[in-house]
Write an enzyme that holds these catalytic residues in place. Structure first.
Site, mmCIF file in Angstrom:
data_model
loop_
_atom_site.group_PDB
_atom_site.id
_atom_site.type_symbol
_atom_site.label_atom_id
_atom_site.label_comp_id
_atom_site.label_asym_id
_atom_site.label_seq_id
_atom_site.Cartn_x
_atom_site.Cartn_y
_atom_site.Cartn_z
ATOM 1 N N HIS A 57 4.365 22.791 51.187
ATOM 2 C CA HIS A 57 4.417 24.254 51.258
ATOM 3 C C HIS A 57 5.667 24.730 50.524
ATOM 4 O O HIS A 57 6.639 23.993 50.369
ATOM 5 C CB HIS A 57 4.469 24.714 52.709
ATOM 6 C CG HIS A 57 3.192 24.527 53.460
ATOM 7 N ND1 HIS A 57 2.903 25.242 54.598
ATOM 8 C CD2 HIS A 57 2.130 23.710 53.247
ATOM 9 C CE1 HIS A 57 1.725 24.870 55.053
ATOM 10 N NE2 HIS A 57 1.230 23.934 54.258
ATOM 11 N N GLU A 59 8.111 26.741 51.342
ATOM 12 C CA GLU A 59 9.374 26.677 52.087
ATOM 13 C C GLU A 59 9.894 25.244 52.192
ATOM 14 O O GLU A 59 11.099 25.011 52.069
ATOM 15 C CB GLU A 59 9.199 27.266 53.497
ATOM 16 C CG GLU A 59 8.862 28.739 53.515
ATOM 17 C CD GLU A 59 7.366 29.025 53.443
ATOM 18 O OE1 GLU A 59 6.992 30.173 53.702
ATOM 19 O OE2 GLU A 59 6.569 28.107 53.148
ATOM 20 N N CYS A 87 4.463 29.404 58.065
ATOM 21 C CA CYS A 87 3.548 28.768 59.013
ATOM 22 C C CYS A 87 4.370 28.030 60.072
ATOM 23 O O CYS A 87 5.591 27.898 59.940
ATOM 24 C CB CYS A 87 2.625 27.796 58.275
ATOM 25 S SG CYS A 87 3.437 26.256 57.782
ATOM 26 N N CYS A 90 6.566 25.140 58.582
ATOM 27 C CA CYS A 90 7.701 25.627 57.797
ATOM 28 C C CYS A 90 8.730 26.329 58.672
ATOM 29 O O CYS A 90 9.935 26.164 58.478
ATOM 30 C CB CYS A 90 7.215 26.552 56.689
ATOM 31 S SG CYS A 90 6.229 25.694 55.442
#
Length: 160
Positions: A57, A59, A87, A90
């Protein structure tokens, strides 16, 4: 030396990165920056499908890059800019990294409307383990606490 960027320039940068990621077909519409003293020290875009890695992801990628840059596992004095509300994975990583602040643009609801719905994970995390959809079982073993005990008494450990 990299130019110092103000808040509006950082917002535009993270938005441009997320748009470019989609246009280039590199992954989902997500980007993140880690900034220290007005300088971007880590950036990332969603690469889940490109890298066949569910943890890739934006992040996570930005945190990894920034921590590498700082030669540290923590982001003291840093600010994270994300194109979307992080999410659960993260957000957990952000808390562990301990930046000073997090800014995000799109919400969980915005992401859900285009097929990125994290609500299921949030709901699962709030349930007792035995009631989660993923069958989960704690194993008992006589050595299960050995590494924990070694850590507890280690003179070389770095707490985090």
């Amino acid at each position: 030396m990299a130019p110092l960027l103000d808040h509006q320039a950082l917002i535009q940068t993270v938005l441009s990165l997320s748009e470019d990621n989609v246009r280039r077909g590199l992954g989902g519409p997500f980007a993140a920056l880690v900034v220290k003293d007005g300088i971007i020290i880590g950036q990332g875009c969603n690469r889940v499908t490109a890298q066949h890695d569910p943890t890739a992801h934006a992040e996570m990628e930005a945190i990894r890059a920034a921590c590498h840059h700082l030669n540290s596992h923590q982001l003291d004095g840093c600010v994270i800019y994300s194109s979307c509300e992080p999410c659960p994975m993260c957000l957990g990583a952000i808390y562990w990294a301990r930046p000073d602040k997090l800014f995000y643009l799109n919400s969980q609801a915005d992401a859900a409307r285009i097929g990125f719905d994290d609500q299921f994970i949030y709901q699962e995390l709030s349930r007792p383990v035995a009631q989660r959809q993923l069958t989960t079982e704690q194993l008992d073993h006589p050595q299960r606490l050995t590494a924990f005990q070694l850590w507890q008494h280690s003179q070389d450990r770095q707490d985090y």
